[in-house]
Design a protein around this motif. Structure first.
Motif, PDB file in Angstrom:
ATOM      1  N   PRO A  17       0.804  -1.226   0.000  1.00 29.06           N
ATOM      2  CA  PRO A  17       0.000   0.000   0.000  1.00 29.06           C
ATOM      3  C   PRO A  17       0.833   1.271   0.000  1.00 29.06           C
ATOM      4  O   PRO A  17       0.374   2.314  -0.471  1.00 29.06           O
ATOM      5  N   VAL A  18       2.060   1.202   0.525  1.00 31.23           N
ATOM      6  CA  VAL A  18       2.921   2.383   0.541  1.00 31.23           C
ATOM      7  C   VAL A  18       3.409   2.719  -0.874  1.00 31.23           C
ATOM      8  O   VAL A  18       3.595   3.878  -1.229  1.00 31.23           O
ATOM      9  N   LYS A  19       3.584   1.699  -1.705  1.00 28.55           N
ATOM     10  CA  LYS A  19       4.044   1.905  -3.077  1.00 28.55           C
ATOM     11  C   LYS A  19       2.895   2.087  -4.063  1.00 28.55           C
ATOM     12  O   LYS A  19       3.111   2.474  -5.210  1.00 28.55           O
ATOM     13  N   ARG A  20       1.692   1.826  -3.611  1.00 27.19           N
ATOM     14  CA  ARG A  20       0.520   1.911  -4.492  1.00 27.19           C
ATOM     15  C   ARG A  20       0.281   3.352  -4.924  1.00 27.19           C
ATOM     16  O   ARG A  20       0.479   4.292  -4.147  1.00 27.19           O
ATOM     17  N   ILE A  21      -0.166   3.530  -6.143  1.00 25.10           N
ATOM     18  CA  ILE A  21      -0.406   4.859  -6.679  1.00 25.10           C
ATOM     19  C   ILE A  21      -1.519   5.564  -5.896  1.00 25.10           C
ATOM     20  O   ILE A  21      -2.493   4.934  -5.480  1.00 25.10           O
ATOM     21  N   GLY A  22      -1.352   6.869  -5.670  1.00 23.23           N
ATOM     22  CA  GLY A  22      -2.332   7.654  -4.925  1.00 23.23           C
ATOM     23  C   GLY A  22      -3.114   8.582  -5.839  1.00 23.23           C
ATOM     24  O   GLY A  22      -2.922   8.604  -7.062  1.00 23.23           O
ATOM     25  N   VAL A  23      -3.973   9.389  -5.246  1.00 22.68           N
ATOM     26  CA  VAL A  23      -4.941  10.145  -6.030  1.00 22.68           C
ATOM     27  C   VAL A  23      -4.290  11.126  -6.999  1.00 22.68           C
ATOM     28  O   VAL A  23      -4.726  11.252  -8.154  1.00 22.68           O
ATOM     29  N   GLU A  24      -3.244  11.840  -6.575  1.00 19.90           N
ATOM     30  CA  GLU A  24      -2.644  12.829  -7.461  1.00 19.90           C
ATOM     31  C   GLU A  24      -2.006  12.168  -8.677  1.00 19.90           C
ATOM     32  O   GLU A  24      -2.152  12.646  -9.810  1.00 19.90           O
ATOM     33  N   LYS A  25      -1.298  11.061  -8.451  1.00 22.50           N
ATOM     34  CA  LYS A  25      -0.681  10.362  -9.574  1.00 22.50           C
ATOM     35  C   LYS A  25      -1.717   9.647 -10.437  1.00 22.50           C
ATOM     36  O   LYS A  25      -1.520   9.464 -11.637  1.00 22.50           O
ATOM     37  N   ILE A  26      -2.824   9.236  -9.808  1.00 24.88           N
ATOM     38  CA  ILE A  26      -3.903   8.635 -10.583  1.00 24.88           C
ATOM     39  C   ILE A  26      -4.474   9.672 -11.558  1.00 24.88           C
ATOM     40  O   ILE A  26      -4.618   9.417 -12.763  1.00 24.88           O
ATOM     41  N   LYS A  27      -4.786  10.854 -11.043  1.00 24.46           N
ATOM     42  CA  LYS A  27      -5.366  11.902 -11.884  1.00 24.46           C
ATOM     43  C   LYS A  27      -4.381  12.404 -12.937  1.00 24.46           C
ATOM     44  O   LYS A  27      -4.779  12.882 -14.002  1.00 24.46           O
ATOM     45  N   GLY A  28      -3.083  12.270 -12.634  1.00 27.19           N
ATOM     46  CA  GLY A  28      -2.070  12.706 -13.586  1.00 27.19           C
ATOM     47  C   GLY A  28      -1.591  11.607 -14.515  1.00 27.19           C
ATOM     48  O   GLY A  28      -0.697  11.841 -15.340  1.00 27.19           O
ATOM     49  N   HIS A  29      -2.160  10.415 -14.387  1.00 21.86           N
ATOM     50  CA  HIS A  29      -1.733   9.296 -15.232  1.00 21.86           C
ATOM     51  C   HIS A  29      -2.129   9.548 -16.693  1.00 21.86           C
ATOM     52  O   HIS A  29      -3.149  10.166 -16.985  1.00 21.86           O
ATOM     53  N   ASP A  30      -1.295   9.049 -17.607  1.00 18.44           N
ATOM     54  CA  ASP A  30      -1.536   9.278 -19.030  1.00 18.44           C
ATOM     55  C   ASP A  30      -2.862   8.692 -19.521  1.00 18.44           C
ATOM     56  O   ASP A  30      -3.383   9.124 -20.560  1.00 18.44           O
ATOM     57  N   PHE A  31      -3.415   7.711 -18.796  1.00 13.64           N
ATOM     58  CA  PHE A  31      -4.710   7.165 -19.195  1.00 13.64           C
ATOM     59  C   PHE A  31      -5.781   8.248 -19.168  1.00 13.64           C
ATOM     60  O   PHE A  31      -6.748   8.204 -19.938  1.00 13.64           O
ATOM     61  N   PHE A  32      -5.623   9.237 -18.274  1.00 15.40           N
ATOM     62  CA  PHE A  32      -6.589  10.322 -18.155  1.00 15.40           C
ATOM     63  C   PHE A  32      -6.124  11.588 -18.879  1.00 15.40           C
ATOM     64  O   PHE A  32      -6.649  12.671 -18.619  1.00 15.40           O
ATOM     65  N   ARG A  33      -5.142  11.445 -19.759  1.00 17.14           N
ATOM     66  CA  ARG A  33      -4.619  12.603 -20.468  1.00 17.14           C
ATOM     67  C   ARG A  33      -5.751  13.284 -21.248  1.00 17.14           C
ATOM     68  O   ARG A  33      -6.542  12.646 -21.938  1.00 17.14           O
ATOM     69  N   GLY A  34      -5.829  14.591 -21.111  1.00 20.73           N
ATOM     70  CA  GLY A  34      -6.852  15.361 -21.820  1.00 20.73           C
ATOM     71  C   GLY A  34      -8.113  15.596 -21.027  1.00 20.73           C
ATOM     72  O   GLY A  34      -8.971  16.387 -21.438  1.00 20.73           O
ATOM     73  N   ILE A  35      -8.248  14.933 -19.887  1.00 22.17           N
ATOM     74  CA  ILE A  35      -9.449  15.115 -19.055  1.00 22.17           C
ATOM     75  C   ILE A  35      -9.310  16.392 -18.229  1.00 22.17           C
ATOM     76  O   ILE A  35      -8.298  16.604 -17.553  1.00 22.17           O
ATOM     77  N   ASP A  36     -10.298  17.236 -18.284  1.00 24.29           N
ATOM     78  CA  ASP A  36     -10.373  18.405 -17.405  1.00 24.29           C
ATOM     79  C   ASP A  36     -11.184  17.987 -16.190  1.00 24.29           C
ATOM     80  O   ASP A  36     -12.411  17.866 -16.262  1.00 24.29           O
ATOM     81  N   TRP A  37     -10.505  17.747 -15.091  1.00 26.47           N
ATOM     82  CA  TRP A  37     -11.166  17.186 -13.907  1.00 26.47           C
ATOM     83  C   TRP A  37     -12.239  18.109 -13.345  1.00 26.47           C
ATOM     84  O   TRP A  37     -13.170  17.653 -12.697  1.00 26.47           O
ATOM     85  N   ASP A  38     -12.120  19.397 -13.609  1.00 22.85           N
ATOM     86  CA  ASP A  38     -13.122  20.341 -13.104  1.00 22.85           C
ATOM     87  C   ASP A  38     -14.413  20.293 -13.917  1.00 22.85           C
ATOM     88  O   ASP A  38     -15.447  20.817 -13.481  1.00 22.85           O
ATOM     89  N   LEU A  39     -14.350  19.668 -15.096  1.00 17.94           N
ATOM     90  CA  LEU A  39     -15.527  19.663 -15.963  1.00 17.94           C
ATOM     91  C   LEU A  39     -16.197  18.296 -16.062  1.00 17.94           C
ATOM     92  O   LEU A  39     -17.237  18.171 -16.715  1.00 17.94           O
ATOM     93  N   VAL A  40     -15.618  17.272 -15.433  1.00 17.16           N
ATOM     94  CA  VAL A  40     -16.170  15.914 -15.548  1.00 17.16           C
ATOM     95  C   VAL A  40     -17.626  15.876 -15.106  1.00 17.16           C
ATOM     96  O   VAL A  40     -18.481  15.273 -15.774  1.00 17.16           O
ATOM     97  N   LEU A  41     -17.924  16.521 -14.010  1.00 14.37           N
ATOM     98  CA  LEU A  41     -19.278  16.449 -13.446  1.00 14.37           C
ATOM     99  C   LEU A  41     -20.286  17.286 -14.214  1.00 14.37           C
ATOM    100  O   LEU A  41     -21.489  17.184 -13.967  1.00 14.37           O
ATOM    101  N   THR A  42     -19.801  18.127 -15.124  1.00  9.36           N
ATOM    102  CA  THR A  42     -20.713  18.990 -15.881  1.00  9.36           C
ATOM    103  C   THR A  42     -21.095  18.395 -17.228  1.00  9.36           C
ATOM    104  O   THR A  42     -21.855  19.014 -17.977  1.00  9.36           O
ATOM    105  N   ILE A  43     -20.558  17.216 -17.546  1.00 11.07           N
ATOM    106  CA  ILE A  43     -20.910  16.578 -18.815  1.00 11.07           C
ATOM    107  C   ILE A  43     -22.413  16.319 -18.841  1.00 11.07           C
ATOM    108  O   ILE A  43     -22.957  15.633 -17.976  1.00 11.07           O
ATOM    109  N   SER A  44     -23.072  16.882 -19.826  1.00  4.94           N
ATOM    110  CA  SER A  44     -24.541  16.777 -19.869  1.00  4.94           C
ATOM    111  C   SER A  44     -25.021  15.517 -20.579  1.00  4.94           C
ATOM    112  O   SER A  44     -26.185  15.140 -20.449  1.00  4.94           O
ATOM    113  N   ARG A  45     -24.119  14.871 -21.301  1.00  8.31           N
ATOM    114  CA  ARG A  45     -24.531  13.680 -22.035  1.00  8.31           C
ATOM    115  C   ARG A  45     -23.526  12.554 -21.803  1.00  8.31           C
ATOM    116  O   ARG A  45     -22.674  12.271 -22.644  1.00  8.31           O
ATOM    117  N   PRO A  46     -23.597  11.898 -20.636  1.00  6.02           N
ATOM    118  CA  PRO A  46     -22.734  10.743 -20.364  1.00  6.02           C
ATOM    119  C   PRO A  46     -22.972   9.626 -21.374  1.00  6.02           C
ATOM    120  O   PRO A  46     -23.963   9.658 -22.123  1.00  6.02           O
TER     121      PRO A  46
END
Length: 447
Positions: A339-368
């Protein structure tokens, strides 16, 4: 009866009501929490139209109901009063979980988390309601996909929302501890909702203060000086050889961790099985399991029985079959056994899998990606639902039968990690009617 009276309950009265000891309260009475400025309606069972039984969990049965006064659809969790009072008198933690879940519902304010829409209390049951999610759960949605697996872009959307919901809870000091597809509901707007907080707990967030160096627990060298035998030793006595494992797990910092042993077995993290204490990173492990299941259609460590599943969690790597992708890389970092080596929230949000995501706008998507039907399915009961069924008797009969067959139990808040053979851990089953078999295992549970 038509006059609505508003009560400002004292702290002691709130405690008594939530524990089910205040029953002489009319449905029109409102309960107010002065700190949160919340007004929570007191529901009257006689003024609710029961449409169907959605499912059951370890503590209660969840019904789809329609409030006759507001015409709103609600998911109502109903719990036997006797079960809470008996557990409380027996020094069990079930009543604490019911209490904590209501407290969590009252304090969270987030579009991906449920709102407490009402509470009820009778001589036989207590209960509380949240918004109904017509899209059912993530497993239901997965079963509608081609080959029952999600595409990467769908996984990215739902994963991002899970990250935001968990981050919010962690900032409140709440470790969720039961992330799984059955607890990830799809709201009417297409966004997710995390439900079921009865296994959650309050932890002290980590501070930047210096702390003692972390200690390491190695599976091949269990500490024999401890007075109580560890879970690993009991596993070894049951046929799991420690020589077969070389995984080392770093004990989390002592500040703000828990030694409880709870959860659903296929999603339980290594540090919980070992009983060395766990912190918020336990939720990131569960996120890795959920993402793996969304990608492959199965969980990575499922064994032939509970003991074998735990053995595989502790000793085997997640088999990420297929070409190397950003998603598989993220999953491998989430399923880091230490668990000490496990990835945490900041690195999760910064991971390349989420590249291009604006985290402030995720909840405002009107058409999931998926918008569920807005029509309620009343089945053969018609608009009137199944109101003629006695909800109190319905719940009582189910849980009395459950006790008799000894199934569908949830592990207690047990710091000794008592290993109880193949006892189910928070397994839910469908409620098909009064004659359903609660011993039947099924992956559906809500609340």
């Amino acid at each position: 009866m038509g006059l609505k009276i508003e009560y400002l309950l004292t702290k002691q009265q709130c405690v008594l009501y939530k524990l089910g000891h205040i029953t002489e309260v009319e449905s029109a009475v409102l309960m107010k929490d002065p700190k949160q400025h919340l007004v929570v309606p007191i529901l009257d069972l006689q003024r609710l139209t029961v449409v169907s039984a959605l499912g059951r969990g370890a503590t209660g049965v969840v019904f789809l109901v329609v409030n006759e006064e507001s015409s709103e659809s609600l998911a109502l969790k109903v719990i036997l009063r006797d079960s809470i009072e008996k557990k409380r008198n027996g020094n069990d933690d079930q009543y604490k979980r019911v209490w904590f879940e209501q407290q969590a519902l009252m304090c969270v304010k987030h579009p991906l988390l449920p709102r407490l829409r009402g509470v009820l209390s009778t001589d036989k049951v207590v209960g509380y309601a949240i918004d109904y999610c017509p899209g059912q759960d993530l497993n239901s949605l997965r079963n509608k996909q081609t080959e029952r697996m999600f595409s990467d872009h769908l996984i990215r959307f739902y994963a991002a929302e899970m990250v935001l919901a968990l981050e919010y809870l962690h900032n409140l000091g709440i470790a969720y501890r039961d992330l799984k597809p059955e607890n990830i509901m799809i709201q009417d707007n297409g966004h997710i909702m995390l439900v079921d907080f009865d296994l959650s707990t309050k932890l002290t967030p980590k501070t930047p203060k210096a702390s003692p160096p972390p200690t390491t627990t190695t599976l091949t060298k269990p500490d024999k000086t401890k007075r109580r035998r560890s879970l690993l030793q009991r596993c070894c006595d049951s046929g799991i050889s420690p020589e077969e494992s070389v995984v080392a797990v770093t004990k989390p910092e002592s500040c703000g961790n828990s030694n409880s042993f709870v959860g659903t077995e296929e999603y339980v993290a290594p540090e919980m099985i070992l009983g060395i204490g766990h912190d918020f990173s336990i939720d990131w492990w569960s996120l890795g399991i959920v993402l793996y299941e969304m990608l492959y259609g199965v969980t990575p460590f499922k064994g032939t029985n509970r003991k074998n599943t735990f053995y595989r969690v502790l000793t085997e790597p997640a088999r990420l079959v297929g070409e190397a992708t950003l998603l598989r890389d993220l999953i491998s970092k989430l399923l880091e056994k230490d668990p000490v080596k496990r990835i945490g929230v900041e690195k999760i949000k910064g991971h390349d899998f989420f590249r291009g995501i604006d985290w402030d706008l995720v909840l405002t998507i009107s058409r999931p990606p998926y918008i569920p039907s807005q029509l309620l399915d009343h089945g053969s009961e018609g608009k009137g639902g199944i109101k003629e069924i006695d909800v109190e008797l319905f719940v009582q009969r189910i849980f009395q039968t459950t006790v008799e067959c000894g199934k569908n139990q949830v592990d207690d808040e047990d710091t000794t990690n008592e290993y109880n053979g193949d006892k189910n851990v928070n397994k839910g089953v469908w409620v098909n009617g009064l004659d359903n078999n609660p011993c039947q295992t099924n992956i559906f549970s809500v609340f």
